[in-house]
Design an enzyme around this catalytic site. Sequence first.
Site, mmCIF file in Angstrom:
data_model
loop_
_atom_site.group_PDB
_atom_site.id
_atom_site.type_symbol
_atom_site.label_atom_id
_atom_site.label_comp_id
_atom_site.label_asym_id
_atom_site.label_seq_id
_atom_site.Cartn_x
_atom_site.Cartn_y
_atom_site.Cartn_z
ATOM 1 N N ARG A 16 -11.419 3.232 -2.127
ATOM 2 C CA ARG A 16 -10.048 2.777 -1.892
ATOM 3 C C ARG A 16 -10.046 1.287 -1.548
ATOM 4 N NH1 ARG A 16 -8.074 4.967 4.069
ATOM 5 N NH2 ARG A 16 -9.727 4.002 5.287
ATOM 6 N N GLU A 74 2.212 11.398 -1.513
ATOM 7 C CA GLU A 74 2.968 12.218 -0.572
ATOM 8 C C GLU A 74 4.163 11.397 -0.101
ATOM 9 O OE1 GLU A 74 2.515 14.637 3.670
ATOM 10 O OE2 GLU A 74 0.789 13.565 2.828
ATOM 11 N N LYS A 91 -0.588 4.944 6.531
ATOM 12 C CA LYS A 91 0.846 5.192 6.617
ATOM 13 C C LYS A 91 1.270 5.455 8.061
ATOM 14 C CE LYS A 91 1.964 7.061 2.044
ATOM 15 N NZ LYS A 91 2.426 8.270 1.336
#
Length: 553
Positions: free
Chosen positions: A262, A37, A272
Amino acid sequence: MSATDSPVQSNFIRHIIATDLAAHKNNGKVATRFPPEPNGYLHIGHAKSICLNFTLAAENQGTCNLRFDDTNPEKESIEYMEAIERDVAWLGFKWAGKYHASDYFEQLYTYAVQLIEQGDAYVDSSTPEQMRLDRGSLTQPGKESADRNRSIADNLDLFTRMRAGEFADGQYVLRAKIDMASPNINMRDPTIYRIRRVHHQRTGDAWCVYPMYDYTHCISDALEGITHSICTLEFEDHRPLYDWVLDKLGTACHPQQIEFARLQLEYTIVSKRKLLQLVSEGHVSGWNDPRMPTISGLRRAGFTPEAIRDFCERIGVTKKDSWIEMAVLENCIREDLNERAPRAMAVLQPLKVVITNWEAGKTESYQIANHPQKPELGSREVVFSAEIFIEQDDFAENPPKDFKRLIPGGEVRLRGSYVIKCEDVIKDEQGNIIELQCSYDPNTLGKNPEGRKVKGVIHWVSVSHSIAAEVRLYDRLFSHPQPDTLDNFLDGLNPNSLQILSNSRVEASLAAAGSDTTYQFERTGYFCLDDQDSTPEKPVFNRTVTLRDSWGK
């Protein structure tokens, strides 16, 4: 073994793909994608996903697409897209195709109409607060909306008018009609479209309804012919929705979603939102601050793509969350730079030394290898003169036990040059040392004096044949190993993560330093030129990593 030739490790995703290929599933093809994104810069966690997706495709003669999930224009920008492309290319990967979720807006809308026509989606007027209340909990089923049984004709009419811009933001949403009693909350009639009057960086004002990620992602995968949709473990509970959407639409391609753990790296964060907070509140100088775990920050710090790829391969791919020690990443870059980085001498905190028995005005030049084991890296000229700089820490007037550097009346060897002896210490009125007066032994160039053993070897630069530089000693941004576990992650910031040395001196050869080269400053660490803040008059060097791991000491 160097950081660029670590062996490929087997993992469960490689096994899945090998099994699929053996069964000739997907006609023997492998197609993956990296779908960021564009709402921030990529970080080290993304690097793991990039390496995994692109490498799996390459290993199996397949393809990997770069796709921007640009369905939330409020937080996205062209700047982030361009940064993402730079980072993926810098890591050494080439995408088979570059796409955007916005490329599919018309098809996504058409598919939503199909779901409505099938009775699998409905327009809902519930407020966000009411939807949260009606969703239920892990132990309580959800409650059906009063709009759930609206007629197909009314739903089609309302959805068409939503697209036409007749309604206010948030007045209606389109929801999938699945099961409000499902044990998986993601399946309790999730929203798949919402009204947002936001200018989109690619489609402008053409749309005022935007699809949600879970709906968009699976369809984008199907449209691109992706075979293995690899994502992180937090999407495991979203997989039933991924499959439901594609099953209901009957797409020709139905990718297989596979989840992996992850990256969780100690002494850093990979959110983020929190990285943006660090930037916007001025805790760092920007997304590419060398202390940031962003790929652009690591690049500015002097990390190499080879070291990052090696790190991602070493930590492996599993289904279990775990924390990776920062030392693993730091050791990867040390190993890589030890092999490739040319050597240079730099005095970070200079102390002037005057060679009293050196002929006035005389200079002497030596050729020093740029790398002790890499003759192909060539050599450079180092000039010796009557006035040199050494490190302040390399002299002690009252030395501690086992101090092997320069002391009053003591001798030390200058790297690649002569043995010098400290004859006198010059101080200012406040008692601060401002200069050392030393003699040199002309018979010691490249060798120890006969009958004497000089143990200490220190680096140096000539006063007249060196250049002024600023040196930035970067350290870990956080002093807490898991800052995300704190009530306020900012409480874990390391107050000593940056020390700026404004009066350093470096070899004159570094005047031609390139931003793509990281150097080993002998006895000090690995440093690279900061191409953002350096000037021809005064270069700036960023510390990439110390020569040894001394964090725990």
